[in-house]
Design an enzyme around this catalytic site. Structure first.
Site, PDB file in Angstrom:
ATOM      1  N   GLY A   1     -13.706 -23.305  60.053  1.00  0.00           N
ATOM      2  CA  GLY A   1     -14.386 -24.588  60.207  1.00  0.00           C
ATOM      3  C   GLY A   1     -13.820 -25.355  61.386  1.00  0.00           C
ATOM      4  O   GLY A   1     -13.679 -26.575  61.354  1.00  0.00           O
TER       5      GLY A   1
ATOM      6  N   GLY B   1     -15.810 -28.564  63.373  1.00  0.00           N
ATOM      7  CA  GLY B   1     -16.123 -29.855  62.770  1.00  0.00           C
ATOM      8  C   GLY B   1     -15.323 -30.984  63.398  1.00  0.00           C
ATOM      9  O   GLY B   1     -14.546 -30.790  64.339  1.00  0.00           O
TER      10      GLY B   1
ATOM     11  N   ASP C   1     -15.785 -20.417  63.157  1.00  0.00           N
ATOM     12  CA  ASP C   1     -16.797 -21.260  62.526  1.00  0.00           C
ATOM     13  C   ASP C   1     -18.083 -20.451  62.482  1.00  0.00           C
ATOM     14  O   ASP C   1     -18.192 -19.397  63.124  1.00  0.00           O
ATOM     15  CB  ASP C   1     -17.006 -22.562  63.309  1.00  0.00           C
ATOM     16  CG  ASP C   1     -17.470 -23.717  62.413  1.00  0.00           C
ATOM     17  OD1 ASP C   1     -18.439 -23.519  61.647  1.00  0.00           O
ATOM     18  OD2 ASP C   1     -16.878 -24.814  62.481  1.00  0.00           O
ATOM     19  N   ILE C   2     -19.056 -20.978  61.764  1.00  0.00           N
ATOM     20  CA  ILE C   2     -20.351 -20.304  61.682  1.00  0.00           C
ATOM     21  C   ILE C   2     -21.185 -20.578  62.931  1.00  0.00           C
ATOM     22  O   ILE C   2     -22.181 -19.921  63.189  1.00  0.00           O
ATOM     23  CB  ILE C   2     -21.094 -20.750  60.400  1.00  0.00           C
ATOM     24  CG1 ILE C   2     -22.145 -19.717  60.002  1.00  0.00           C
ATOM     25  CG2 ILE C   2     -21.665 -22.160  60.539  1.00  0.00           C
ATOM     26  CD1 ILE C   2     -22.683 -19.898  58.604  1.00  0.00           C
TER      27      ILE C   2
ATOM     28  N   TYR D   1     -19.320 -34.064  46.624  1.00  0.00           N
ATOM     29  CA  TYR D   1     -18.166 -33.829  47.484  1.00  0.00           C
ATOM     30  C   TYR D   1     -16.870 -34.098  46.731  1.00  0.00           C
ATOM     31  O   TYR D   1     -15.932 -33.292  46.756  1.00  0.00           O
ATOM     32  CB  TYR D   1     -18.279 -34.724  48.717  1.00  0.00           C
ATOM     33  CG  TYR D   1     -17.163 -34.576  49.719  1.00  0.00           C
ATOM     34  CD1 TYR D   1     -16.904 -33.367  50.355  1.00  0.00           C
ATOM     35  CD2 TYR D   1     -16.376 -35.674  50.076  1.00  0.00           C
ATOM     36  CE1 TYR D   1     -15.897 -33.238  51.301  1.00  0.00           C
ATOM     37  CE2 TYR D   1     -15.370 -35.564  51.018  1.00  0.00           C
ATOM     38  CZ  TYR D   1     -15.129 -34.350  51.627  1.00  0.00           C
ATOM     39  OH  TYR D   1     -14.135 -34.234  52.554  1.00  0.00           O
TER      40      TYR D   1
ATOM     41  N   LYS E   1     -13.789 -31.552  45.649  1.00  0.00           N
ATOM     42  CA  LYS E   1     -12.409 -31.776  46.089  1.00  0.00           C
ATOM     43  C   LYS E   1     -11.456 -31.885  44.897  1.00  0.00           C
ATOM     44  O   LYS E   1     -10.327 -31.383  44.949  1.00  0.00           O
ATOM     45  CB  LYS E   1     -12.323 -33.032  46.971  1.00  0.00           C
ATOM     46  CG  LYS E   1     -12.963 -32.857  48.334  1.00  0.00           C
ATOM     47  CD  LYS E   1     -12.318 -31.722  49.126  1.00  0.00           C
ATOM     48  CE  LYS E   1     -12.846 -31.591  50.523  1.00  0.00           C
ATOM     49  NZ  LYS E   1     -12.268 -30.446  51.261  1.00  0.00           N
TER      50      LYS E   1
END
Length: 315
Positions: free
Chosen positions: A9, A12, A35-36, A143, A147
Site C-alpha cells: 500500500g 497511499g 501497491d495495486i 473502518y 481496525k
C-alpha cells in the site's frame, strides 16, 4: 544486519511519504514499494516497485520469500468515508491483507511488522477528552470495526506466535505531498488547497467539530521511532494512542486567516459528520511518551505555515 523492507500500500497518503522517508534512511535499494496501482513519479523513480494485491496470499508469500524481507509495513486500507460506501470490499482489504501478513510472520518470513490502526477504533461511548490508552472501543463505522478487529489479531499473533507487530492509532493526518484517501478528516487537507486556489472553502463538518490531528512529518517520525524501539520497551501490542494537536474547522480557518486574511469558510455537514461525532476530541498518548519517547514537533501555527508555504512552492 542490513534491512530489506517491503511496504504494502505504498502509493497511499501515508505510504508515499513513508516509502520516501525509509529510502532516505536505509537506502533506496533496501526499500521495496508495492501497491495495486502505480504511485507518484517521485515514489516510482526513487527505488524498486512491485505491482501487488495485498489480499493475494500467494503473491505476498512469493514476494517475501524472493526478497528475504526483514520488515513489513502494511499500509493498504480502505479509509472511513470510502469504507462506508463499500463495507464488504473494505472488510476484505483491511482484514484479509492483515491476516495474510500475520500468517506469513508466524511462518518466519520476516522479523518485524508495522500495521496502522486509527482513532476510528473508538466510538460514541468512548471518553471524548484525553481518550485513554485502554478504554471503551465500540466503533460505529466499517473502518473502525476492521481496525478494532485488527488490533485484536495483532495482539493475538504476538502473544501466541511471537510475531513482532507494532502499531499506532493514527489521528487525522495532514500533508501537502499527496491527496487524501477518503477519510473523515480530509477537510483539513482540502481546506488549504481551496484557500490558495479561490480563497474560500465549504466544509463537510460543523465548525465546532474538534478532532485529533497530526502533520504528516510527525506521523512518519513516530512510525520510524516505534519501529526502531527495542522490543522489550513496548508494553502495547494492540496499538499505541498517538497525539499531536486537536482543532475545529473554525480554529483551522482562523489559523489560515493569519496568512490569508480574506479567506472565507462555510459549512455544509454531510454523512461524514456522523462519523466525526463518534470519535474523540483529544487523545492521551502518555504510554507512547513513556515507552518510546514520543513527542510531536508541529502545533497548529507551524502546521498552517508549512502547508501554505509548501503548497505555494509546489503548485
Amino acid at each position: 544486519m542490513s534491512k530489506t523492507i517491503v511496504i504494502l500500500g505504498a502509493c497511499g497518503q501515508i505510504g508515499t511519504e513513508l516509502t520516501l522517508a525509509l529510502r532516505s534512511r536505509y537506502g533506496s535499494d533496501s526499500v521495496i514499494a508495492s501497491d495495486i496501482r502505480e504511485g507518484t513519479p517521485q515514489l516510482m523513480e526513487s527505488g524498486p516497485f512491485v505491482t501487488l494485491d495485498a489480499t493475494d496470499f500467494n503473491a505476498l508469500k512469493e514476494l517475501f520469500t524472493k526478497t528475504q524481507v526483514t520488515e513489513v509495513y502494511l499500509m493498504a486500507a480502505m479509509l472511513s468515508a470510502t469504507a462506508e460506501k463499500s463495507p464488504a470490499r473494505a472488510w476484505d482489504l483491511n482484514m484479509n491483507s492483515l491476516l495474510h501478513v500475520l500468517e506469513l510472520g508466524r511462518q518466519g518470513l520476516y522479523s518485524k511488522l508495522f500495521w496502522p490502526s486509527s482513532i476510528a477504533v473508538f466510538g460514541p461511548n468512548t471518553p471524548k477528552q484525553n481518550t485513554p490508552q485502554a478504554t471503551v472501543t465500540e466503533p460505529s463505522t466499517v473502518y473502525g470495526i476492521s481496525k478494532k478487529a485488527g488490533e485484536g489479531w495483532a495482539a493475538y499473533y504476538h502473544r501466541k506466535y511471537g510475531v513482532d507487530v507494532r502499531s499506532i492509532r493514527y489521528p487525522g493526518l495532514i500533508s501537502w505531498k499527496t491527496q487524501p484517501g477518503g477519510g473523515t478528516t480530509d477537510y483539513a487537507v482540502d481546506i488549504f488547497h481551496h484557500a490558495l486556489k479561490n480563497g474560500s472553502y465549504e466544509c463537510f463538518l460543523r465548525e465546532n467539530t474538534a478532532l485529533p490531528m497530526m502533520y504528516m512529518s510527525d506521523a512518519i517520525q513516530a512510525t520510524l521511532q516505534l519501529m526502531e524501539a527495542p522490543a522489550e520497551d513496548l508494553s502495547v501490542r494492540t496499538s499505541y494512542n498517538l497525539s499531536a494537536l486537536s482543532f475545529t474547522p473554525a480554529e483551522l480557518a482562523q489559523s489560515i486567516r493569519v496568512h490569508l486574511p480574506d479567506f472565507k469558510i462555510s459549512y455544509a455537514p454531510d454523512s461524514r459528520q456522523e462519523i466525526a461525532d463518534s470519535w474523540p476530541e483529544s487523545i492521551d498518548d502518555s504510554q507512547a511518551q513513556k515507552d518510546w519517547g514520543w513527542k510531536p514537533q508541529y502545533d497548529l501555527k507551524k502546521l498552517t505555515r508549512e502547508m501554505l508555504h509548501n503548497l505555494r512552492e509546489n503548485s
